[in-house]
Design a protein around this motif. Structure first.
Motif, PDB file in Angstrom:
ATOM      1  N   GLY A 155     -39.819  11.908   4.837  1.00 55.57           N
ATOM      2  CA  GLY A 155     -39.863  10.757   3.936  1.00 55.57           C
ATOM      3  C   GLY A 155     -38.510  10.063   3.874  1.00 55.57           C
ATOM      4  N   LEU A 156     -38.470   8.802   4.266  1.00 60.44           N
ATOM      5  CA  LEU A 156     -37.236   8.024   4.110  1.00 60.44           C
ATOM      6  C   LEU A 156     -37.088   7.548   2.671  1.00 60.44           C
ATOM      7  N   SER A 157     -38.198   7.386   1.987  1.00 63.88           N
ATOM      8  CA  SER A 157     -38.276   7.171   0.541  1.00 63.88           C
ATOM      9  C   SER A 157     -39.601   7.804   0.125  1.00 63.88           C
ATOM     10  N   GLU A 158     -39.937   7.750  -1.158  1.00 65.55           N
ATOM     11  CA  GLU A 158     -41.178   8.368  -1.602  1.00 65.55           C
ATOM     12  C   GLU A 158     -42.358   7.700  -0.891  1.00 65.55           C
ATOM     13  N   VAL A 159     -43.176   8.506  -0.214  1.00 64.32           N
ATOM     14  CA  VAL A 159     -44.258   7.958   0.609  1.00 64.32           C
ATOM     15  C   VAL A 159     -45.468   8.876   0.538  1.00 64.32           C
ATOM     16  N   TRP A 160     -46.626   8.253   0.470  1.00 63.89           N
ATOM     17  CA  TRP A 160     -47.888   8.994   0.445  1.00 63.89           C
ATOM     18  C   TRP A 160     -48.464   9.057   1.844  1.00 63.89           C
ATOM     19  N   ILE A 161     -48.948  10.239   2.254  1.00 65.17           N
ATOM     20  CA  ILE A 161     -49.572  10.417   3.560  1.00 65.17           C
ATOM     21  C   ILE A 161     -50.912  11.096   3.367  1.00 65.17           C
ATOM     22  N   GLY A 162     -51.867  10.733   4.223  1.00 70.95           N
ATOM     23  CA  GLY A 162     -53.191  11.333   4.167  1.00 70.95           C
ATOM     24  C   GLY A 162     -53.611  11.798   5.549  1.00 70.95           C
ATOM     25  N   PHE A 163     -54.533  12.754   5.581  1.00 72.71           N
ATOM     26  CA  PHE A 163     -55.041  13.306   6.835  1.00 72.71           C
ATOM     27  C   PHE A 163     -56.557  13.109   6.853  1.00 72.71           C
ATOM     28  N   ASP A 164     -57.033  12.345   7.849  1.00 74.54           N
ATOM     29  CA  ASP A 164     -58.443  11.992   7.959  1.00 74.54           C
ATOM     30  C   ASP A 164     -59.145  12.895   8.964  1.00 74.54           C
ATOM     31  N   ASP A 165     -60.423  13.209   8.657  1.00 79.43           N
ATOM     32  CA  ASP A 165     -61.207  13.988   9.615  1.00 79.43           C
ATOM     33  C   ASP A 165     -61.823  13.052  10.655  1.00 79.43           C
ATOM     34  N   ALA A 166     -62.712  13.592  11.483  1.00 86.56           N
ATOM     35  CA  ALA A 166     -63.275  12.821  12.584  1.00 86.56           C
ATOM     36  C   ALA A 166     -64.136  11.658  12.105  1.00 86.56           C
ATOM     37  N   THR A 167     -64.647  11.739  10.865  1.00 83.31           N
ATOM     38  CA  THR A 167     -65.487  10.661  10.334  1.00 83.31           C
ATOM     39  C   THR A 167     -64.654   9.593   9.620  1.00 83.31           C
ATOM     40  N   GLY A 168     -63.336   9.789   9.532  1.00 83.33           N
ATOM     41  CA  GLY A 168     -62.478   8.831   8.848  1.00 83.33           C
ATOM     42  C   GLY A 168     -62.301   9.114   7.371  1.00 83.33           C
ATOM     43  N   LYS A 169     -62.845  10.216   6.887  1.00 83.07           N
ATOM     44  CA  LYS A 169     -62.719  10.557   5.476  1.00 83.07           C
ATOM     45  C   LYS A 169     -61.417  11.331   5.242  1.00 83.07           C
ATOM     46  N   THR A 170     -60.684  10.913   4.222  1.00 83.39           N
ATOM     47  CA  THR A 170     -59.423  11.587   3.896  1.00 83.39           C
ATOM     48  C   THR A 170     -59.714  12.899   3.181  1.00 83.39           C
ATOM     49  N   GLU A 171     -59.415  13.994   3.861  1.00 85.68           N
ATOM     50  CA  GLU A 171     -59.691  15.315   3.307  1.00 85.68           C
ATOM     51  C   GLU A 171     -58.488  15.869   2.536  1.00 85.68           C
ATOM     52  N   ASN A 172     -57.320  15.550   3.000  1.00 86.05           N
ATOM     53  CA  ASN A 172     -56.111  16.095   2.382  1.00 86.05           C
ATOM     54  C   ASN A 172     -55.064  14.989   2.286  1.00 86.05           C
ATOM     55  N   TRP A 173     -54.262  15.059   1.241  1.00 86.70           N
ATOM     56  CA  TRP A 173     -53.148  14.135   1.112  1.00 86.70           C
ATOM     57  C   TRP A 173     -52.018  14.791   0.332  1.00 86.70           C
ATOM     58  N   ARG A 174     -50.861  14.223   0.465  1.00 92.50           N
ATOM     59  CA  ARG A 174     -49.689  14.742  -0.227  1.00 92.50           C
ATOM     60  C   ARG A 174     -48.653  13.631  -0.321  1.00 92.50           C
ATOM     61  N   THR A 175     -47.577  13.864  -1.081  1.00 90.14           N
ATOM     62  CA  THR A 175     -46.488  12.903  -1.236  1.00 90.14           C
ATOM     63  C   THR A 175     -45.188  13.547  -0.773  1.00 90.14           C
ATOM     64  N   LEU A 176     -44.430  12.800   0.018  1.00 92.11           N
ATOM     65  CA  LEU A 176     -43.107  13.250   0.452  1.00 92.11           C
ATOM     66  C   LEU A 176     -42.051  12.481  -0.343  1.00 92.11           C
TER      67      LEU A 176
END
Length: 287
Positions: A188-209
């Motif tokens: 994270g260069l600054s506070e940033v949200w990231i998400g991880f999508d499965d094969a269908t495009g649905k965000t299963e997991n996310w976190r903040t750096l």
């Protein structure tokens, strides 16, 4: 006539308590209360209480008897007789039922917070903690509605660089071998949200750096998920320590970013080639 002379004297003696007797003996000896205090090493406050027969002013039953006997010695009265008289008066006054003397100073109730004030402080603290938790959650981790809105926006207008990233650039065998074993690290260069999508495009997991925080993508995430973020300029992606460059235009939602090392390396090489071959606008010829 003799009876009339005796009766008042008997009546006077009957109402005279031991404290009065000690006081009269002191006055007859020409002593002040301070003189008796010097002789007995007993405070004048306690000596005055004995003279008034106000034994509640003294610390306890044993102190009352001991102080009275010391007073008697100071004014030349029989101390055993005075001590017995004091004990009798204590019994008559039901002094024995008084609670035992406690040596510590009790806390002043006026200085203690009231129950209403205590509960008010507790409630205010809980409200502040709850408000902070809600603010933190809403400002850091997007809810399902926000994720769905981002998905719709991305589907409506995909960024051109995502299409280019979908087709890996040609790599040499050695480059592919090194990239396949390289760790993928997000910083994270600054506070940033990231998400991880499965094969269908649905965000299963996310976190903040937070700024400066690093996160090494687990191998199972590399194989099963793709990366998304709404602030690409605040995220640095490295493969084996190699910076792959920006993954999207500033303040735009990017998704479907492959996390496989080979794809990320190809993405970096493709971005570099595009920048190197970009045409440079020159002056138009005069016609």
């Amino acid at each position: 006539m003799a009876d009339e002379d005796v009766a008042p004297e008997q009546g006077e003696l009957a109402i005279t308590r031991t404290g009065d007797r000690l006081r009269l003996a002191r006055e007859a000896a020409g002593l002040s209360l301070a003189d008796v205090a010097t002789r007995t090493r007993i405070t004048q406050r306690h000596l005055a209480a004995i003279e008034k027969s106000d034994y509640s002013e003294l610390p306890g039953r044993t102190y009352v008897t001991g102080f009275a006997r010391a007073y008697a010695r100071a004014v030349d009265l029989p101390e055993a007789e005075v001590g017995a008289a004091i004990r009798q008066e204590l019994d008559e006054d039901a002094y024995g039922s008084r609670p035992l003397y406690e040596a510590y100073e009790p806390t002043d109730p006026a200085r203690l917070p009231t129950a209403r004030l205590t509960w008010t402080l507790v409630i205010v603290t809980l409200l502040l903690a709850s408000a902070y938790g809600v603010w933190r959650f809403l400002s850091v981790e997007p809810d399902e509605a926000l994720i769905a809105a981002q998905n719709r926006d991305a589907d409506a207008s995909e960024a051109p660089q995502n299409d280019a990233a979908a087709t890996p650039a040609t790599k040499t065998g050695s480059q592919a071998a090194v990239a396949a074993n390289a760790p993928v690290v997000l910083t994270g260069l600054s506070e940033v949200w990231i998400g991880f999508d499965d094969a269908t495009g649905k965000t299963e997991n996310w976190r903040t750096l937070d700024a400066g925080e690093t996160y090494q993508v687990p191998p199972e995430y590399v194989e099963q998920f793709t990366l998304r973020t709404s602030i690409p300029q605040a995220l640095k992606v490295t493969v084996g320590g190699r910076d792959v460059g920006s993954i999207g235009a500033a303040d735009t939602l990017v998704k479907n970013v492959s996390l496989k090392p080979a794809d990320l390396v190809a993405r970096a090489e493709g971005s570099g080639a595009a920048n190197a071959t970009a045409p440079i606008a020159g002056p138009r010829p005069k016609g």
